[in-house]
Design an enzyme around this catalytic site. Structure first.
Site, PDB file in Angstrom:
ATOM      1  N   HIS A 186       9.063 -24.558  34.953  1.00  0.00           N
ATOM      2  CA  HIS A 186       9.553 -25.931  35.055  1.00  0.00           C
ATOM      3  C   HIS A 186      10.310 -26.360  33.805  1.00  0.00           C
ATOM      4  O   HIS A 186      11.223 -27.183  33.869  1.00  0.00           O
ATOM      5  CB  HIS A 186       8.388 -26.880  35.353  1.00  0.00           C
ATOM      6  CG  HIS A 186       8.024 -26.910  36.802  1.00  0.00           C
ATOM      7  ND1 HIS A 186       6.770 -27.239  37.250  1.00  0.00           N
ATOM      8  CD2 HIS A 186       8.751 -26.653  37.904  1.00  0.00           C
ATOM      9  CE1 HIS A 186       6.747 -27.179  38.574  1.00  0.00           C
ATOM     10  NE2 HIS A 186       7.938 -26.825  38.982  1.00  0.00           N
ATOM     11  N   CYS A 484      25.751 -15.443  41.527  1.00  0.00           N
ATOM     12  CA  CYS A 484      24.985 -16.694  41.664  1.00  0.00           C
ATOM     13  C   CYS A 484      23.768 -16.721  40.759  1.00  0.00           C
ATOM     14  O   CYS A 484      22.952 -17.631  40.836  1.00  0.00           O
ATOM     15  CB  CYS A 484      24.578 -16.930  43.113  1.00  0.00           C
ATOM     16  SG  CYS A 484      23.437 -15.691  43.779  1.00  0.00           S
TER      17      CYS A 484
END
Length: 548
Positions: A186, A484
């Site tokens: 996170h 990507c």
């Protein structure tokens, strides 16, 4: 302090210079108390968890960034889990008071998450944060927050939970560095969302005394301590000036002599589309559908998937949307797949391989994508993760076309696929290179292992060589080859990737302006020359040096 170099994993590009300050320690557990009324202790503990859930909800409501709000709500769901509350009850019934019951219940969850590895292991910091917050509520103490010294600084911690980063003041916190964490922690997700330079998995950073002046490079993962303050500030100011000027350049991605390179955004839901629009993204190069499946006991039904996909397709108003089918397994285990017990999940049933065991999951998803496309008229390209062989690619392409979808592609994440790129392009319409996984499989280095950060550097010449194989196959076939992975977000690396034959770059929306500016400063010939230099270098550090 004498000058020293620390190295971690760069997860959010940018350069920051300033004093290093550490986040304060959490409240310590008091001595255990005897339990005379178990029900009362259970009520106290559950009330503390409820207060934590409510506080995270309030923070999510006032968060200015959609990604931050989404992550906070996900953390709140963990604190509101019925199994967690049951664990607290069991702890109290075993004789533990409320604070120690909370601690014991979270410790049990922590052990399971840590043992699972990958995505769940990176949620351990969230569990620790939830435990600390609940204990603080029970003790009537405030949770130690992020320092607020009144001047810019770089925040250091063992790891950061979403609640730590949600209220960061970007006028003071100019960079993040953590001792733990990984590219999908996170800390990494939120740093990119907030546009803060960040380095994770940086051993030794907590041994740096508070107030030490440091220079942090969020692209290379370098943290220089005890540096000359004036020189470091000058480097950071120069980088900031370039970053500030980049958004003024808009329009399609292209080199200075007009070679077009599509600049696309990575998104997880319609909430991310606004940021993509603000960055003038030409479309979506990676729509991560697994976010719809996470933490679900059952897979989302056809209609629910149609709604989620249609929202994104409609919001992109005819621009290209490359949607990835379910990328589950390994670092993203999904409860409804019941994948427990794999000896090595990273080398197990993940990505497209899930269809070997549960073909209906892929069939339902493709049908939902097709229906959402028909309702919006969007330019939808569909790709599969974790493809290794031409046979797998051909079978997936057939399934895509059977669903009524016109364009099928595959991700290049394992060396076998890269080496057979020409064969893959005989049966699919495009390739998309996931540099994060391709790095870990090429170098046999777990993406979450900070000790191996040098092997995971996207500038590694062997990785670039594999990208070049794919680019050459794309040129020969006249078909698109994109990147990507996180490598696409590095402005210095972008010309190298284009020189290797890459035709599109997809990244966090915040990275697009700087990449657009970098490409506009180079000709196609420049890109090819830089690519040759990088591939010929002996290691990542020399590749970066020779290009810069």
């Amino acid at each position: 302090m004498s000058e020293a170099l620390l190295t971690g994993i760069g997860v959010s590009a940018g350069i920051a210079a300033g004093p290093l300050l550490r986040i304060a320690a959490a409240p310590a557990l008091p001595a255990p108390l005897p339990v005379t009324d178990a029900e009362a202790e259970i009520t106290r503990a559950e009330a503390a968890l409820a207060e934590v859930v409510a506080e995270l909800g309030r923070r999510a409501d006032r968060a200015s960034d959609d990604t931050v709000a989404e992550v906070l709500r996900a953390e709140a769901l963990m604190a509101d889990d019925e199994e967690l509350r049951e664990g607290v009850r069991e702890q109290v019934e075993a004789g533990h008071d409320a604070p120690h019951a909370i601690d014991g219940a979270f410790a049990a969850f922590r052990e399971v998450f840590a043992a699972a590895g990958g995505y769940l292991a990176e949620r351990v910091a969230d569990l620790d944060d939830l435990r600390d917050r609940a204990v603080a509520v029970l003790l009537g103490l405030p949770m130690p927050g992020v320092p607020a010294p009144g001047h810019p600084y770089i925040l250091a911690a063992r790891d950061l939970a979403p609640a730590d980063t949600a209220d960061l003041d970007p006028g003071q916190v100019i960079g993040l560095v953590t001792e733990a964490g990984g590219p999908t922690s996170h800390t990494a997700i939120l740093a990119r969302a907030l546009g803060l330079p960040a380095v994770v998995a940086c051993p030794g950073v907590l041994a740096v005394p508070d107030g030490t002046f440091v220079l942090l490079d969020g692209a290379s993962g370098r943290v220089e301590t005890g540096v000359d303050e004036a020189g470091a500030k000058a480097a950071a100011t120069s980088a900031a000036r370039v970053a500030a000027a980049a958004p003024a350049l808009t329009g399609p991605g292209r080199t200075s002599d007009g070679y077009e390179v599509k600049l696309l955004a990575n998104v997880g839901s319609v909430k991310n589309v606004r940021a993509a629009d603000e960055a003038h993204a030409e479309g979506i190069g990676l729509f991560r559908t697994e976010l719809l499946f996470l933490d679900r006991a059952r897979e989302p039904a056809h209609d629910e998937q149609v709604t989620a996909y249609r929202e994104v397709f409609a919001a992109m108003a005819g621009r290209r949307v490359v949607i990835r089918t379910l990328d589950a397994g390994a670092d993203k285990p999904l409860p409804f797949l019941n994948q427990d017990g794999e000896p090595n999940p990273a080398l197990g049933v993940r990505g497209l391989r899930v269809a070997r065991q549960r073909p209906a999951v892929l069939t339902t998803q493709l049908a939902a994508i097709a229906e959402a496309r028909s309702l919006t008229g969007a330019d939808v390209w569909v790709m599969a993760p974790m493809v290794s062989t031409p046979a797998e690619a051909a079978e997936f392409a057939a399934a895509v076309h059977d669903a009524g979808l016109p364009r099928a592609g595959v991700m290049i994440e394992v060396p076998a696929a890269a080496l057979r790129a020409a064969d893959l392009l005989r049966v699919v319409d495009f390739l998309s290179i996931g540099t994060n996984d391709l790095s870990q499989y090429t170098f046999a280095a777990d993406r979450m292992c900070g000790d191996l950060a040098d092997l995971l550097d996207p500038w590694q010449p062997a990785l670039l060589q594999l990208i070049g194989v794919c680019g050459e196959a794309g040129r020969a076939a006249g078909k698109p080859v994109g990147v990507c992975g996180e490598a696409a977000a590095d402005p210095a690396l972008a010309p190298v990737l284009v020189g290797l034959g890459v035709t599109s770059l997809s990244m966090s929306p915040r990275a697009i302006p700087a990449v657009r500016a970098s490409l506009a400063a180079h000709t196609g010939a420049d890109c090819r020359r830089l690519a040759e230099l990088a591939v010929a270098a002996p290691d990542a550090a020399e590749a970066r040096k020779s290009v810069r």
